[in-house]
Design a protein around this motif. Sequence first.
Motif, short mmCIF file in Angstrom:
data_model
loop_
_atom_site.label_atom_id
_atom_site.label_comp_id
_atom_site.label_asym_id
_atom_site.label_seq_id
_atom_site.Cartn_x
_atom_site.Cartn_y
_atom_site.Cartn_z
N GLU A 73 -3.35 2.58 0.11
CA GLU A 73 -2.10 1.96 0.57
C GLU A 73 -1.91 2.14 2.07
O GLU A 73 -1.50 1.21 2.78
CB GLU A 73 -0.91 2.56 -0.18
CG GLU A 73 -0.61 1.92 -1.50
CD GLU A 73 0.83 2.18 -1.91
OE1 GLU A 73 1.67 1.27 -1.73
OE2 GLU A 73 1.11 3.27 -2.42
N SER A 77 -2.08 -1.54 3.59
CA SER A 77 -0.75 -2.03 3.94
C SER A 77 -0.36 -1.67 5.37
O SER A 77 0.57 -2.25 5.92
CB SER A 77 0.30 -1.47 2.97
OG SER A 77 0.00 -1.88 1.65
N ASN A 81 -3.75 -4.50 7.54
CA ASN A 81 -2.89 -5.67 7.45
C ASN A 81 -2.30 -6.03 8.81
O ASN A 81 -2.33 -7.19 9.23
CB ASN A 81 -1.78 -5.43 6.42
CG ASN A 81 -1.03 -6.69 6.04
OD1 ASN A 81 -0.02 -7.02 6.64
ND2 ASN A 81 -1.53 -7.41 5.06
N ARG A 82 -1.79 -5.01 9.51
CA ARG A 82 -1.20 -5.26 10.81
C ARG A 82 -2.24 -5.77 11.80
O ARG A 82 -1.97 -6.65 12.62
CB ARG A 82 -0.55 -3.98 11.36
CG ARG A 82 0.65 -3.49 10.58
CD ARG A 82 1.70 -4.56 10.43
NE ARG A 82 2.03 -5.20 11.69
CZ ARG A 82 2.46 -6.45 11.80
NH1 ARG A 82 2.58 -7.22 10.73
NH2 ARG A 82 2.76 -6.95 12.98
N GLY A 97 2.53 -10.30 7.49
CA GLY A 97 1.92 -9.36 6.56
C GLY A 97 2.69 -9.31 5.26
O GLY A 97 3.92 -9.28 5.25
N GLN A 99 2.93 -7.19 1.72
CA GLN A 99 2.55 -6.08 0.84
C GLN A 99 2.70 -6.59 -0.59
O GLN A 99 3.82 -6.78 -1.08
CB GLN A 99 3.43 -4.86 1.09
CG GLN A 99 3.63 -4.52 2.58
CD GLN A 99 2.36 -4.60 3.40
OE1 GLN A 99 1.30 -4.12 2.97
NE2 GLN A 99 2.43 -5.18 4.58
N SER A 100 1.61 -6.85 -1.23
CA SER A 100 1.61 -7.67 -2.44
C SER A 100 2.29 -7.01 -3.65
O SER A 100 2.58 -7.68 -4.63
CB SER A 100 0.18 -8.07 -2.80
OG SER A 100 -0.41 -8.77 -1.73
N SER A 101 2.55 -5.70 -3.56
CA SER A 101 3.31 -5.06 -4.64
C SER A 101 4.80 -5.35 -4.52
O SER A 101 5.53 -5.26 -5.51
CB SER A 101 3.05 -3.55 -4.64
OG SER A 101 3.42 -2.98 -3.40
N ASP A 102 5.26 -5.69 -3.30
CA ASP A 102 6.68 -6.01 -3.09
C ASP A 102 7.04 -7.30 -3.82
O ASP A 102 6.28 -8.28 -3.80
CB ASP A 102 6.99 -6.17 -1.60
CG ASP A 102 6.84 -4.87 -0.83
OD1 ASP A 102 6.66 -3.82 -1.48
OD2 ASP A 102 6.88 -4.91 0.41
N THR A 143 -2.25 -7.97 0.90
CA THR A 143 -3.02 -6.78 0.55
C THR A 143 -3.39 -6.84 -0.94
O THR A 143 -2.63 -7.40 -1.74
CB THR A 143 -2.22 -5.51 0.79
OG1 THR A 143 -1.03 -5.55 -0.03
CG2 THR A 143 -1.82 -5.36 2.25
N ILE A 145 -2.95 -4.88 -3.32
CA ILE A 145 -2.17 -3.82 -3.97
C ILE A 145 -1.11 -4.50 -4.82
O ILE A 145 -0.38 -5.36 -4.32
CB ILE A 145 -1.49 -2.90 -2.93
CG1 ILE A 145 -2.53 -2.22 -2.03
CG2 ILE A 145 -0.62 -1.87 -3.61
CD1 ILE A 145 -3.35 -1.15 -2.72
N ASN A 155 -4.17 -0.40 -7.43
CA ASN A 155 -5.22 -0.92 -6.56
C ASN A 155 -5.97 -2.02 -7.33
O ASN A 155 -6.37 -1.81 -8.47
CB ASN A 155 -6.17 0.23 -6.20
CG ASN A 155 -7.24 -0.16 -5.23
OD1 ASN A 155 -7.13 -1.17 -4.53
ND2 ASN A 155 -8.30 0.63 -5.17
#
Length: 254
Positions: A73, A77, A81-82, A97, A99-102, A143, A145, A155
């Motif tokens: 992570e 993330s 990613n940045r 960017g 964060q694919s879990s969001d 990402t 994630i 993951n």
Amino acid sequence: MKTVVVKCGGSVLKELSDSFFNSMKSLIEDGYQIVFVHGGGPEINAMLEKMDVESEFKNGLRVTSREVLEAAELVLSGSMNRKLVRMLEQKGIPAIGVQSSDQGILRADFISQEELGFVGDVTAVNKNVLELFLQAGLLPVMTPIAKGPDGTVLNVNADHAAGAAAYALAADHLLMVTDVPGVLKDGKLIPSLTAAETNELIDSGVISGGMIPKVKTALKALQSCEHVHIVSGKKPFYEGGKWYGTLFNKEETI
């Protein structure tokens, strides 16, 4: 709008050329929307080494303990990613960017918690969020994630994440970016292949080594996308409406 999903592994990100980004810009100019999914294997390995955490793979998937997940992570993330978002913006491509879990942008279930730990298989994609970014003229950089059961973070394999995104968005093209122009035979690029032709080349030894998992992933991705390409991150892959690389088709080539 036509949609392209681009998957790029961590080992290739450092080698992306101006020609690659020019091809991305050409796609956008020709009316394509782009979604980017990235990995970060080498950087995760380096972080785990710094943390003195051991890591192993089973069936091509990283066994992910809580410590490994924390490192993944942090790298995916955070720095990776940045870095990619900045690279795109420096080339004149508006990006954001993700964060694919969001918001459950990627949702997943455990594959086998006992054997693999916090590793998931993507079960759903919240395409509505991705489409909001695309409608705003932004290129989402995702990402691998995912949000798991009961808020757990998992993951996921970046290739699988890209395939799932391509399927959810009904993407026209899925690009798998590598450090080679595509599948080569006697030093020459093979522009298109079917599954049968690909397997023949594997059996005859023309496709060998690290290219075998790449082409097998491309063939599997055909289940979720009509056109799957292996392209180079070092050279143009799209210019003047023409694609470069190896295209994998569901139908027999002529």
